[in-house]
Scaffold this motif. Structure first.
Motif, PDB file in Angstrom:
ATOM      1  N   SER A  11     -37.392 -72.565   5.919  1.00 35.03           N
ATOM      2  CA  SER A  11     -36.741 -72.877   4.638  1.00 35.03           C
ATOM      3  C   SER A  11     -36.538 -71.622   3.807  1.00 35.03           C
ATOM      4  O   SER A  11     -35.471 -71.411   3.220  1.00 35.03           O
ATOM      5  N   TYR A  13     -36.344 -68.555   4.926  1.00 30.28           N
ATOM      6  CA  TYR A  13     -35.352 -67.762   5.637  1.00 30.28           C
ATOM      7  C   TYR A  13     -33.944 -68.309   5.376  1.00 30.28           C
ATOM      8  O   TYR A  13     -33.005 -67.553   5.158  1.00 30.28           O
ATOM      9  N   ALA A  14     -33.807 -69.626   5.356  1.00 29.18           N
ATOM     10  CA  ALA A  14     -32.502 -70.241   5.075  1.00 29.18           C
ATOM     11  C   ALA A  14     -32.056 -69.920   3.658  1.00 29.18           C
ATOM     12  O   ALA A  14     -30.885 -69.608   3.421  1.00 29.18           O
ATOM     13  N   THR A  17     -30.884 -66.384   3.575  1.00 28.33           N
ATOM     14  CA  THR A  17     -29.614 -66.297   4.294  1.00 28.33           C
ATOM     15  C   THR A  17     -28.463 -66.794   3.435  1.00 28.33           C
ATOM     16  O   THR A  17     -27.435 -66.121   3.322  1.00 28.33           O
ATOM     17  N   PHE A  18     -28.617 -67.961   2.822  1.00 32.64           N
ATOM     18  CA  PHE A  18     -27.543 -68.487   1.972  1.00 32.64           C
ATOM     19  C   PHE A  18     -27.306 -67.600   0.755  1.00 32.64           C
ATOM     20  O   PHE A  18     -26.177 -67.440   0.310  1.00 32.64           O
ATOM     21  N   VAL A  21     -25.129 -64.816   1.967  1.00 33.25           N
ATOM     22  CA  VAL A  21     -23.736 -65.264   2.088  1.00 33.25           C
ATOM     23  C   VAL A  21     -23.089 -65.302   0.706  1.00 33.25           C
ATOM     24  O   VAL A  21     -21.954 -64.831   0.529  1.00 33.25           O
ATOM     25  N   SER A 139     -25.592 -62.194   7.374  1.00 35.26           N
ATOM     26  CA  SER A 139     -26.034 -63.506   6.896  1.00 35.26           C
ATOM     27  C   SER A 139     -25.594 -64.621   7.835  1.00 35.26           C
ATOM     28  O   SER A 139     -26.333 -65.582   8.048  1.00 35.26           O
ATOM     29  N   SER A 140     -24.417 -64.496   8.411  1.00 36.72           N
ATOM     30  CA  SER A 140     -23.947 -65.507   9.366  1.00 36.72           C
ATOM     31  C   SER A 140     -24.814 -65.515  10.615  1.00 36.72           C
ATOM     32  O   SER A 140     -25.160 -66.586  11.139  1.00 36.72           O
ATOM     33  N   CYS A 141     -25.175 -64.335  11.090  1.00 36.95           N
ATOM     34  CA  CYS A 141     -26.074 -64.262  12.250  1.00 36.95           C
ATOM     35  C   CYS A 141     -27.437 -64.856  11.895  1.00 36.95           C
ATOM     36  O   CYS A 141     -28.037 -65.574  12.696  1.00 36.95           O
ATOM     37  N   LEU A 143     -27.972 -67.113   9.648  1.00 32.99           N
ATOM     38  CA  LEU A 143     -27.787 -68.556   9.534  1.00 32.99           C
ATOM     39  C   LEU A 143     -27.818 -69.216  10.909  1.00 32.99           C
ATOM     40  O   LEU A 143     -28.445 -70.264  11.092  1.00 32.99           O
ATOM     41  N   VAL A 146     -31.368 -69.460  11.860  1.00 41.05           N
ATOM     42  CA  VAL A 146     -32.048 -70.537  11.131  1.00 41.05           C
ATOM     43  C   VAL A 146     -31.746 -71.882  11.776  1.00 41.05           C
ATOM     44  O   VAL A 146     -32.638 -72.706  11.975  1.00 41.05           O
ATOM     45  N   ILE A 147     -30.489 -72.105  12.105  1.00 41.69           N
ATOM     46  CA  ILE A 147     -30.112 -73.375  12.743  1.00 41.69           C
ATOM     47  C   ILE A 147     -30.816 -73.518  14.087  1.00 41.69           C
ATOM     48  O   ILE A 147     -31.353 -74.573  14.418  1.00 41.69           O
TER      49      ILE A 147
END
Length: 160
Positions: A11, A13-14, A17-18, A21, A139-141, A143, A146-147
């Motif tokens: 969480s 890390y997410a 990441t967001f 972005v 950030s996309s990487c 993300l 995270v997924i």
């Protein structure tokens, strides 16, 4: 590592990441606005010669080994009226553009007081755009990671 602490780490890390972005999008948006403003000057601006009248000194941070830089101040005339403009880029030495030398100035005919000294910073929108793109890519990487980690945690939780 317990499942609860693993979900907490994911969480956090997410969230980071967001946030990355979001920052990347803001930086790119700002640089594109700067580019649009520059395009207005390129499209509608009139270029004339101005005279260097002064240098504004910016003192660098000694602790970061930053050197002093100077911002050129120039005067120019439009329809018999005098204006001044300060460069939005710094120079290392005043000898490169001494007082009394000429510089190119681009102004908007609708607002002669809105001007720029043409020089090294013509593409000043590019560096922030590249930085913003790099932040978005990282950030996309992150993300995607995270997924993937969330999927693994769900799969691990389902197996126990």
């Amino acid at each position: 590592m317990k499942l609860g602490s693993r979900i907490g780490c994911i969480s956090l890390y997410a969230f980071v990441t967001f946030s990355g972005v979001f920052v990347g999008v803001l930086v790119i948006r700002g640089s594109l606005k700067t580019r649009a403003n520059d395009a207005t000057f390129d499209r509608s601006g009139v270029t004339i010669l101005g005279t260097v009248t002064d240098h504004v000194r910016w003192s660098g941070d000694i602790h970061r080994n930053e050197k002093d830089s100077y911002f050129v101040v120039a005067s120019y005339q439009v329809a018999g009226r005098s204006y001044t403009v300060q460069a939005d880029y710094g120079i290392a030495r005043t000898e490169s553009q001494p007082v009394g030398s000429t510089v190119q100035v681009r102004y908007l005919p609708s607002d002669p007081g809105n001007a720029r000294i043409i020089g090294l910073a013509e593409q000043r929108w590019l560096v922030p755009a590249l930085f913003g793109a790099a932040v978005l890519i990282v950030s996309s990487c992150a993300l995607a990671l995270v997924i993937w980690l969330g999927y693994r945690v769900r799969r691990t939780r389902g197996a126990t």
